[in-house]
Motif scaffolding. Structure first.
Motif, PDB file in Angstrom:
ATOM      1  N   GLN A  83       0.971  -1.095   0.116  1.00 14.47           N
ATOM      2  CA  GLN A  83       0.058   0.020   0.010  1.00 14.47           C
ATOM      3  C   GLN A  83       0.911   1.181   0.034  1.00 14.47           C
ATOM      4  O   GLN A  83       0.611   2.484  -0.622  1.00 14.47           O
ATOM      5  CB  GLN A  83      -0.997  -0.104   1.340  1.00 14.47           C
ATOM      6  CG  GLN A  83      -2.167  -0.824   0.940  1.00 14.47           C
ATOM      7  CD  GLN A  83      -3.230  -0.737   2.149  1.00 14.47           C
ATOM      8  OE1 GLN A  83      -2.590  -0.762   3.535  1.00 14.47           O
ATOM      9  NE2 GLN A  83      -4.201  -0.879   2.030  1.00 14.47           N
TER      10      GLN A  83
ATOM     11  N   LEU B  58      -4.029   3.197  -9.562  1.00 18.76           N
ATOM     12  CA  LEU B  58      -5.327   3.003  -8.456  1.00 18.76           C
ATOM     13  C   LEU B  58      -6.032   1.616  -8.806  1.00 18.76           C
ATOM     14  O   LEU B  58      -6.387   1.330  -8.035  1.00 18.76           O
ATOM     15  CB  LEU B  58      -6.423   4.187  -8.603  1.00 18.76           C
ATOM     16  CG  LEU B  58      -5.799   5.649  -8.352  1.00 18.76           C
ATOM     17  CD1 LEU B  58      -6.676   6.922  -8.553  1.00 18.76           C
ATOM     18  CD2 LEU B  58      -5.389   5.493  -6.632  1.00 18.76           C
ATOM     19  N   ALA B  59      -5.982   1.623 -10.159  1.00 16.87           N
ATOM     20  CA  ALA B  59      -6.723   0.050 -10.510  1.00 16.87           C
ATOM     21  C   ALA B  59      -5.837  -1.200  -9.802  1.00 16.87           C
ATOM     22  O   ALA B  59      -6.509  -1.829  -9.483  1.00 16.87           O
ATOM     23  CB  ALA B  59      -7.066   0.112 -11.874  1.00 16.87           C
TER      24      ALA B  59
ATOM     25  N   THR C  10      -6.274  -1.310  -6.125  1.00 17.89           N
ATOM     26  CA  THR C  10      -7.604  -2.114  -5.705  1.00 17.89           C
ATOM     27  C   THR C  10      -7.511  -3.536  -5.932  1.00 17.89           C
ATOM     28  O   THR C  10      -8.151  -4.297  -5.156  1.00 17.89           O
ATOM     29  CB  THR C  10      -8.770  -1.422  -6.871  1.00 17.89           C
ATOM     30  OG1 THR C  10      -8.862   0.110  -6.528  1.00 17.89           O
ATOM     31  CG2 THR C  10     -10.248  -2.138  -6.391  1.00 17.89           C
ATOM     32  N   LEU C  11      -6.881  -4.053  -7.029  1.00 17.59           N
ATOM     33  CA  LEU C  11      -7.038  -5.455  -7.121  1.00 17.59           C
ATOM     34  C   LEU C  11      -6.183  -6.084  -6.238  1.00 17.59           C
ATOM     35  O   LEU C  11      -6.301  -7.062  -5.618  1.00 17.59           O
ATOM     36  CB  LEU C  11      -6.576  -5.901  -8.737  1.00 17.59           C
ATOM     37  CG  LEU C  11      -7.464  -5.244  -9.890  1.00 17.59           C
ATOM     38  CD1 LEU C  11      -6.788  -5.472 -11.219  1.00 17.59           C
ATOM     39  CD2 LEU C  11      -8.812  -6.112  -9.811  1.00 17.59           C
TER      40      LEU C  11
ATOM     41  N   SER D 122      -5.208  -5.027  -3.274  1.00 21.86           N
ATOM     42  CA  SER D 122      -5.855  -5.028  -2.060  1.00 21.86           C
ATOM     43  C   SER D 122      -6.751  -6.453  -1.732  1.00 21.86           C
ATOM     44  O   SER D 122      -6.566  -7.330  -0.704  1.00 21.86           O
ATOM     45  CB  SER D 122      -6.813  -3.964  -1.886  1.00 21.86           C
ATOM     46  OG  SER D 122      -5.858  -2.974  -1.817  1.00 21.86           O
ATOM     47  N   ARG D 123      -7.621  -6.701  -2.943  1.00 19.19           N
ATOM     48  CA  ARG D 123      -8.502  -7.950  -2.556  1.00 19.19           C
ATOM     49  C   ARG D 123      -7.883  -9.324  -2.615  1.00 19.19           C
ATOM     50  O   ARG D 123      -7.927 -10.186  -1.994  1.00 19.19           O
ATOM     51  CB  ARG D 123      -9.384  -7.993  -3.794  1.00 19.19           C
ATOM     52  CG  ARG D 123     -10.457  -6.933  -3.897  1.00 19.19           C
ATOM     53  CD  ARG D 123     -11.177  -6.807  -5.270  1.00 19.19           C
ATOM     54  NE  ARG D 123     -12.407  -5.743  -5.226  1.00 19.19           N
ATOM     55  CZ  ARG D 123     -13.185  -5.501  -6.123  1.00 19.19           C
ATOM     56  NH1 ARG D 123     -13.276  -6.498  -7.118  1.00 19.19           N
ATOM     57  NH2 ARG D 123     -14.136  -4.586  -6.124  1.00 19.19           N
TER      58      ARG D 123
END
Length: 822
Positions: free
Chosen positions: A12, A192-193, A196-197, A199-200
């Motif tokens: 992150q 940013l995309a 997000t991926l 993080s999941r």
């Protein structure tokens, strides 16, 4: 909580850092775009074009006057000298002004400037002589003047071409910056995309990793036993559970002696124990861990014997069947801290030295160059005054000494530019023989004072044209030849040029005092001299060495004491064809002078400036304060042209024009030009219908005015033109107003303050707003207050159209900023 979230948090941070970097790049690029747009909107190009055209116009004016005076039975030498002085002053702006500094480096522009300046310097001697001497030299001056036409035209064309090229480069840079800005924005979206991926995916991975905790604890023992760094494991209360061998060596404890004891009492220094205890209590009560999982920190620790020393500490936590444990990784960094301190001291000393040098160079650049430039300029002006022979000798001596000092200062600054990497290589095509000859020609005076002969020759097949940095090669030769002449009395200095494979060799051979072998390497260093102290900076050979390396060449010296020296250098050889000669452009006709002009203007400041400019062009000017005075003036005298303001008291310009066309025979065909600061497109038809022939903007621009007045002399006036309303150059406005400049400026401020106070009072009918704003538009432009001028024009036009919003709040805000700037 299981602490396998650390990799996720690290990722992150990485993505966040990348996003911040992208935003920083976007902000930086946006700033670059704003600066480039601001530069594109600047009026520098107009000033350049105006100045260059003035040089050509004044040249043609001087040529015409010279021809007229030669043909005249009684020559008017005063007029001729005046035209020559005007031409000379215009050329000085080009040859010495900062605005043209970069352009003078361009070969064609620089050569044209030098050639014209040389002609003016030669002719100035004759112009300053007696009338008899001047009369006898008129034919020769005319012949040289006519021969100078191509150079004057070439100066104009090459100058415009150079500045047009710079504008193109700026636009290309702006386009590239916009592309980079788009790419940075796209990169930010991609990051940013991805975040997000990621993080999941990481959340799923954390759940799987929790099952591997038991096996990880089993490996802990092995890690503790084999690590080279000290590792201490404690429970959540800070009591020792494990203490590996490296920790025992570092702190002087044995595990069996300290197991179960508090870390605080073992390795925490006395001064830090209270803070340590508060941190443990905070962790128990709130779960906050300020040091755990936050990477390496540097703190002091305490050994068993009580001595303190610096350690690098990292804390991590983990869950076991018995509860949470804290793992401390420690490394003794005493040696590293000592080394860093030594390096820091060395760095501080180096930075202090660099700062001292930078401060010195700043003083050299500002505190010495600025007054020295003023001194040399005043000495030059003093040389143009009437001096006795003794005074002239003193003036010459002071100017020579001043220029020698300036040369030394420039040498020091050249070294600074080299060290900062600001010495570029500009590749141009040039004639080798011409370059060498020019170098020798420039050193003739110094050689004659030393009774030294100068010569040069090409060994083998000569090369005529090559491509390299001409200025750098010339500087190298000047430094080497000047050095050779300095140490050669009553001897000979010769330059040999020879092709050597892919390089061109230059050799400067002298019969001077020579250099001892022990000094041959030292003389190429800064502030070292090739011989006895001579008052120089000792930078000439150092600068030559840097320039040769910049050109990817080599330099060296061979010398025999008492017989002479050979300084040589070589540069890569790129032979090129001789450039084709540029076609000569047609010369423009000289502007007409000597017109009788009526100027109808109610603003005495605008009238004062316009009258001065017109009289400077040789016109006779009569000023009328309103339309009625203009009517009275044309009843009493005949005028070649009338400049008519639109908004005036008692009778406006349109009414006065209609009366002149319909009621006064003498003015029915006289050219009348509208003279106004701001005109809406729909007003042009109204001007034409009233009988006006053209439009000139305020403040008056000489190129626009000349263009309009030229048409008067051939019997017609051009159609309605768009007024520029561009600001006068500040120096020109000050020169035109003379001693009245400060008074007019203060008056402008007072009138603007009164306008703002009136607006704030609230009684702002559209007709009054239009009138008051119109009065100040041209005055604002005259003093360079372009933002205020634009705001005035916006409010005036809005009031003229009857808009509800007359933008008065914006006008007040702009004036506050403008007044502070004034």
């Amino acid at each position: 909580m299981i602490k396998h979230e650390a990799p996720f948090r690290a990722a992150q941070l990485i993505f966040f850092g990348a996003a911040v970097a992208c935003l920083a790049v976007i902000i930086f690029l946006a700033g670059s775009v704003a600066r480039d747009l601001s530069e594109l909107r600047s009026a520098k190009r107009d000033t350049v074009q105006w100045t260059l055209s003035q040089v050509e116009i004044e040249f043609l004016d001087f040529t015409l006057t010279l021809q007229e005076e030669i043909d005249a039975p009684t020559p008017n030498l005063t007029e001729l000298r005046k035209d020559f002085d005007v031409f000379y002053s215009r050329l000085v702006i080009v040859s010495e002004g900062r605005l043209f500094g970069d352009a003078r480096i361009e070969r064609k522009f620089g050569e044209a400037t030098d050639e014209i300046r040389a002609f003016l310097d030669r002719t100035a001697t004759v112009m300053d002589s007696s009338d008899e001497v001047l009369l006898s030299g008129l034919e020769g001056i005319l012949e040289e003047t006519l021969a100078l036409r191509p150079s004057v035209r070439g100066l104009y064309i090459s100058g415009l071409g150079y500045f047009a090229e710079q504008a193109d480069l700026l636009r290309n840079r702006l386009a590239n910056t916009m592309l980079q800005l788009s790419a940075a924005a796209g990169m930010l979206l991609v990051l940013l995309a991805i975040l997000t991926l990621y993080s999941r995916a990481t959340n799923r991975q954390l759940r799987r990793q929790s099952h591997a905790l038991v096996s990880a604890n089993a490996r802990m023992e092995t890690i503790l036993a084999t690590s080279l760094d000290g590792m201490i494991v404690s429970d959540s209360d800070g009591r020792v559970i494990d203490f590996n061998a490296a920790a025992e060596r570092t702190f002087g404890y044995k595990l069996e002696d300290i197991k179960g004891k508090l870390i605080r009492d073992l390795i925490v220094p006395e001064a830090m124990r209270d803070a340590h205890q508060k941190g443990m209590e905070r962790m128990h009560s709130t779960g906050e861990k300020r040091l755990v999982g936050h990477g390496h920190i540097q703190i002091n620790a305490c050994r068993a014997d009580g001595s303190e020393f610096p350690v690098e500490l990292a804390l991590e936590s983990a869950q076991t069947l018995d509860g949470e444990i804290i793992i401390a990784f420690l490394r003794d960094i005493s040696e590293r801290v000592r080394t860093e301190e030594e390096l820091r001291e060395a760095r501080d000393l180096a930075l202090a030295g660099e700062k001292a040098k930078s401060d010195f160079l700043a003083v050299m650049s500002h505190e010495i160059r600025t007054p020295l430039n003023g001194l040399l300029g005043n000495l030059t002006l003093l040389g143009d005054t009437r001096l006795s022979r003794e005074q002239s000798q003193y003036q010459d001596n002071m100017e020579i000494s001043g220029r020698q000092l300036m040369k030394h200062v420039n040498s020091v600054l050249d070294v600074a530019r080299f060290e900062s990497g600001k010495m570029p290589v500009r590749m141009t095509s040039f004639h080798v023989g011409q370059l060498v000859q020019e170098v020798l020609d420039g050193q003739t005076g110094a050689a004659e004072s030393n009774q030294t002969a100068l010569s040069w020759q090409f060994l083998g097949t000569p090369v005529e044209w090559m491509r390299s940095d001409r200025n750098h090669i010339e500087q190298i030769l000047l430094n080497l030849v000047g050095n050779a002449i300095k140490f050669t009395k009553g001897g000979r200095v010769e330059i040999e040029v020879e092709v050597n494979g892919e390089f061109l060799d230059f050799r400067v051979i002298d019969t001077g005092i020579g250099i001892p072998e022990a000094d041959l390497d030292r003389i190429f260093e800064d502030f070292e001299s090739a011989g006895p102290a001579t008052g120089g900076t000792g930078l000439g050979l150092g600068i030559a060495t840097r320039l040769v390396k910049l050109l990817k060449g080599e330099i060296g010296v061979e010398s025999t004491p008492g017989e002479g020296s050979v300084f040589w250098f070589c540069v890569p050889l790129q032979i090129v064809e001789a450039p084709a000669e540029a076609e000569l452009a047609q010369q423009k006709n000289a502007p007409t002078v000597g017109l009788r002009i009526l100027l109808a203007e109610d603003n005495d400041m605008n009238a004062f400036v316009a009258k001065k400019m017109l009289e400077k062009e040789g016109h006779s000017v009569t000023v009328a304060e309103d339309g009625l005075q203009a009517i009275e003036a044309v009843d009493d005298a005949v005028f070649d042209v009338i400049l008519m303001d639109i908004n005036m008291p008692r009778m406006d310009g349109l009414t006065a024009t209609r009366k002149m066309r319909s009621e006064i025979d003498a003015t029915k065909t006289t050219p009348i030009l509208a003279f106004s600061a701001n005109v809406l497109p729909e007003d042009k038809d109204r001007f034409l219908q009233s009988g006006m022939d053209g439009f000139i903007g305020k403040p008056i621009q000489m190129d626009e005015l000349r263009s309009a007045l030229e048409t008067v002399t051939v019997g017609h006036v051009r159609p309605m033109m768009k007024g520029s309303s561009a600001p006068l150059p500040n120096n020109e406005a000050r020169d035109l107003m003379g001693d009245s400049y400060d008074a007019f400026l203060e008056r402008f401020r007072s009138e603007a303050d009164a306008l703002i106070d009136w607006i704030k009072a609230g009684d702002t009918a559209p007709g009054d707003v239009e009138h008051h704003c119109h009065k100040l538009v041209s005055t604002a432009a005259m003093f360079g207050a372009t933002d205020f001028q634009k705001a005035l024009r916006t409010s005036e036009n809005a009031a003229k159209r009857g808009d509800d919003d007359m933008h008065l709040d914006a006008l007040i805000e702009v004036w506050q900023k403008t007044r502070a700037a004034l």
